[in-house]
Design a protein around this motif. Structure first.
Motif, PDB file in Angstrom:
ATOM      1  N   ASN A  19       3.665  -3.650  -3.858  1.00  0.00           N
ATOM      2  CA  ASN A  19       4.295  -2.332  -3.903  1.00  0.00           C
ATOM      3  C   ASN A  19       3.679  -1.374  -2.900  1.00  0.00           C
ATOM      4  O   ASN A  19       4.290  -0.368  -2.540  1.00  0.00           O
ATOM      5  N   CYS A  20       2.462  -1.668  -2.465  1.00  0.00           N
ATOM      6  CA  CYS A  20       1.787  -0.835  -1.470  1.00  0.00           C
ATOM      7  C   CYS A  20       2.048  -1.328  -0.052  1.00  0.00           C
ATOM      8  O   CYS A  20       2.111  -0.538   0.885  1.00  0.00           O
ATOM      9  N   LEU A  25      -0.860   4.835  -5.697  1.00  0.00           N
ATOM     10  CA  LEU A  25      -0.191   3.570  -5.413  1.00  0.00           C
ATOM     11  C   LEU A  25      -1.065   2.612  -4.603  1.00  0.00           C
ATOM     12  O   LEU A  25      -1.031   1.405  -4.832  1.00  0.00           O
ATOM     13  N   SER A  65      -0.525   0.490  -9.555  1.00  0.00           N
ATOM     14  CA  SER A  65       0.149  -0.049  -8.372  1.00  0.00           C
ATOM     15  C   SER A  65       1.164  -1.117  -8.733  1.00  0.00           C
ATOM     16  O   SER A  65       2.080  -1.395  -7.964  1.00  0.00           O
ATOM     17  N   PRO A 102       5.358   1.034  -9.882  1.00  0.00           N
ATOM     18  CA  PRO A 102       5.651   2.188  -9.029  1.00  0.00           C
ATOM     19  C   PRO A 102       6.445   3.281  -9.733  1.00  0.00           C
ATOM     20  O   PRO A 102       6.477   4.412  -9.269  1.00  0.00           O
ATOM     21  N   ILE A 116       4.145   6.469 -10.640  1.00  0.00           N
ATOM     22  CA  ILE A 116       3.384   7.281  -9.702  1.00  0.00           C
ATOM     23  C   ILE A 116       3.856   8.729  -9.725  1.00  0.00           C
ATOM     24  O   ILE A 116       5.035   9.023  -9.828  1.00  0.00           O
TER      25      ILE A 116
END
Length: 686
Positions: free
Chosen positions: A91-92, A194, A272, A275, A278
């Motif tokens: 996701n990062c 994140l 993380s 998502p 966040i």
């Protein structure tokens, strides 16, 4: 070609020809001209490839000490490191390249004005202080006050162009020039939530740090900024949830007791992986761990507490609407009937004086009080040890009667060992009826636990009450008369097997003998032989779940401790429960099928842990990569100094077809044979 850009090039050429000698001096004397050359820059049209998706047809801010080609090479090297990184969350990862590009190459809002300013500064400084005034020029450039005073004397055309621009006060720099930088809010979300771990690594990495990672606190807050595409998933029109609420994206941010929800990133380490959490504190159900949306709240007695949110279920709302419509229809029918009856009575018909109704107290469904109680606590995972088959109705009652019962006065709590699914696990002392004091591990149920959690706690007592074996950590008693409810287990002085192996490894300048390796393995295999013989499936057999006592006594356990040191051993597969995929066969990972045969696979991995002194299986690979390796039959290699016969046994445990794996009885027999052989050889050598 754009007319403005052509004029810009023309101006730059004229200025360069007019002052080329002085400009060459400026360019070649960066060590003497720190005030202008190292911090100032110009805008150039981006013509690279790696950032083309984000900077196509854009003018970017470049320091005169480097070229776009230099930055392009650095970006390629940095992105190459990121693509090969095992520590980058998926996701990062998708924000890594745009973040690098827009950080190192910020977009110029007014490239013509920036470049005119740069060359005007160069022209005035070199023209005013050429020849014998070099020392004075250097002095002015190094002192900001003198430089500012000098710039006030610039020609009329300079003031006309830059009168209202902040850049007119200084040479153009990344901090002062009119640049379109990364949106600060998104930068802070990446750095603090994140991609927290990834940002920390990037700032220290020798290749990535050369490119330059934005310091989020130094970015100005502006509406017109370069977005990385981070979106906070919120739907303010969503006022109910479907199924378990994992897809709920509404804006409810208060728990059922009226407490405000805390921001997820403050309390949840693995944000993380989710998502949707966040930058917010709204009620959510990440990973489907609950039956409805929930959130963290402040609790005076605990560091943190979770509570469900008072959000209706969409199905309930739908039924409520249907019931309301039906009720209105029923009322309309009743009113119509009353009117008809009135008309009939006016015609001389007798009214019905009384109607016999059934006794409402005799409810055929019995007392519904228990059914109406809702489980308002967080869902707890049972012990991973599972009984195959259906227990009898009297099993729990009989199990509780067989286990010794104690009170809180009989127990003294010492240090905290960790935290499990039901609550904390402590080291303590138990005073038995014969006044004998023994060390115990206390598995406590958190206070005010929900009915569902209490039932799970008793279910675990029921499951393990009959386990009596020298290589199984057995229950010594329970405390059920007053909260906190507790299970008492024998305490193992040397901790878990994983820590024991590391503390006796070559890293600590120690080694274990081959006989000791086999002694450990035999005890675990005999414990598992006992469990499988009583139709129990462990589901989480690993070195961390085996405990070691003095005299190298090893016993199988499962306190379900969620200590940070073992968090990387578990992985959330398809938003389901956290699973130890490094110890699991394909059929368990793909289909959630846990059997004695899957425990045998796990035992093979435990053997590998023993002979590698507690190294993590598939070390260096991410959990998704481990799943791919297992599915493609790329299995663990033989540990150093591991006998060939033992590694062959591991490979048999990892057979793709579960039915072809050896039984625990067979494993125990073979290990004992090898152990006896080593003992004979040792005696002969003596």
């Amino acid at each position: 070609m754009n007319l403005q850009y052509f004029l810009l090039l023309l101006v730059r050429y004229i200025v360069f020809i007019a002052f080329k000698d002085n400009y060459v001096w400026t360019k070649n004397s960066t060590h003497e001209n720190n005030g202008l050359n190292q911090i100032s820059g110009i805008c150039q049209l981006y013509n690279g490839t790696i950032c083309n998706e984000f900077l196509r047809n854009s003018h970017v801010f470049i320091s005169p000490n480097v070229t776009i080609n230099d930055l392009e090479d650095r970006l390629k090297a940095a992105y190459g490191v990121i693509k090969e990184s095992k520590d980058m969350n998926s996701n990062c990862r998708k924000y890594a390249l745009p973040s690098l590009c827009l950080s190192s190459l910020p977009i110029c809002r007014t490239p013509e004005r920036t470049n005119l300013l740069y060359f005007a500064n160069v022209a005035m400084i070199t023209n005013k202080y050429s020849g014998n005034e070099t020392r004075k020029k250097r002095f002015l450039l190094k002192d900001p006050k003198n430089r500012h005073s000098f710039l006030k004397k610039k020609p009329v055309y300079y003031n006309d162009v830059f009168t209202n621009d902040v850049s007119s006060k200084y040479p153009p720099t990344k901090e002062s020039e009119n640049l379109k930088r990364i949106c600060r809010e998104e930068c802070e979300l990446l750095e603090n939530e994140l991609c927290q771990k990834e940002y920390a690594i990037a700032k220290r990495h020798p290749v990535i740090s050369v490119v330059g990672v934005e310091e989020c606190q130094k970015i100005p807050r502006e509406k017109d900024c370069s977005s990385l595409g981070i979106t906070i998933e919120v739907d303010d029109a969503e006022d109910c949830y479907w199924e378990d609420g994992s897809s709920y994206r509404g804006i409810e941010n208060v728990s059922i007791s009226g407490k405000p929800c805390l921001r997820w990133s403050w309390l949840m380490k693995e944000i993380s992986d989710f998502p949707e959490l966040i930058g917010q504190n709204y009620c959510r159900n990440p990973g489907k761990v609950e039956k409805n949306p929930w959130c963290f709240v402040d609790d005076q007695s605990l560091d943190r507490s979770i509570e469900p949110c008072n959000i209706p279920k969409c199905v309930d709302k739908l039924w409520l609407t249907i019931i309301s419509i039906l009720a209105l229809a029923a009322v309309a029918v009743v009113l119509t009937s009353v009117l008809i009856l009135k008309k009939k009575s006016s015609r001389g018909m007798k009214n019905i004086q009384s109607i016999n109704t059934p006794n409402a107290g005799n409810n055929i469904y019995g007392n519904s009080q228990l059914n109406s109680n809702q489980d308002t606590g967080r869902m707890n995972l049972n012990s991973s040890i599972e009984l195959v088959g259906i227990p009898s109705k009297n099993m729990e009652k009989n199990s509780l009667l067989r286990i010794p019962h104690f009170t809180l006065q009989d127990v003294e709590f010492f240090e905290e060992l960790g935290e499990g699914a039901f609550g904390k696990v402590y080291k303590g002392q138990l005073t038995q009826p014969n006044k004998k004091i023994v060390n115990v591990a206390i598995k406590a149920l958190k206070e005010n636990a929900s009915i569902k959690t209490q039932q799970d706690f008793r279910r675990e007592i029921e499951l393990i009450s009959d386990l009596k074996h020298q290589n199984i950590v057995c229950i010594l008693g329970v405390i059920l008369n007053k909260e906190p409810y507790c299970m008492l287990f024998e305490y193992m002085a040397n901790g878990d097997l994983h820590e024991f192996l590391i503390s006796n490894s070559p890293i600590e300048k120690k080694t274990l003998l081959q006989l000791e390796f086999l002694q450990i393995a035999i005890q675990i295999s005999e414990g598992m032989e006992y469990l499988s013989g009583h139709h129990y499936v462990h589901r989480d057999l690993a070195a961390r779940n085996c405990l070691v006592n003095e005299g190298l006594i090893v016993k199988i356990s499962d306190f379900g401790l969620s200590r940070d040191i073992y968090s990387s051993d578990y992985y959330r597969v398809q938003s389901k429960s956290l699973l130890p995929v490094r110890w699991m066969p394909s059929e368990s990972i793909l289909y959630g099928k846990f059997t004695t045969e899957s425990d045998i696979w796990s035992f093979g991995v435990v053997l590998w842990e023993i002979y590698s002194y507690g190294m993590q299986p598939y070390c260096g690979y991410s959990n998704p990569e481990v799943i791919h390796l297992i599915r493609s039959r790329q299995l663990l290699s033989c540990p150093e100094n591991c006998p060939t016969a033992v590694y062959s046994l591991m490979m048999e445990c990892w057979h793709e077809q579960a039915v072809k794996r050896p039984t625990f009885s067979d494993i125990s027999h073979r290990l004992k044979t090898w152990y006896d052989g080593h003992v004979k050889i040792s005696n002969q050598n003596i």
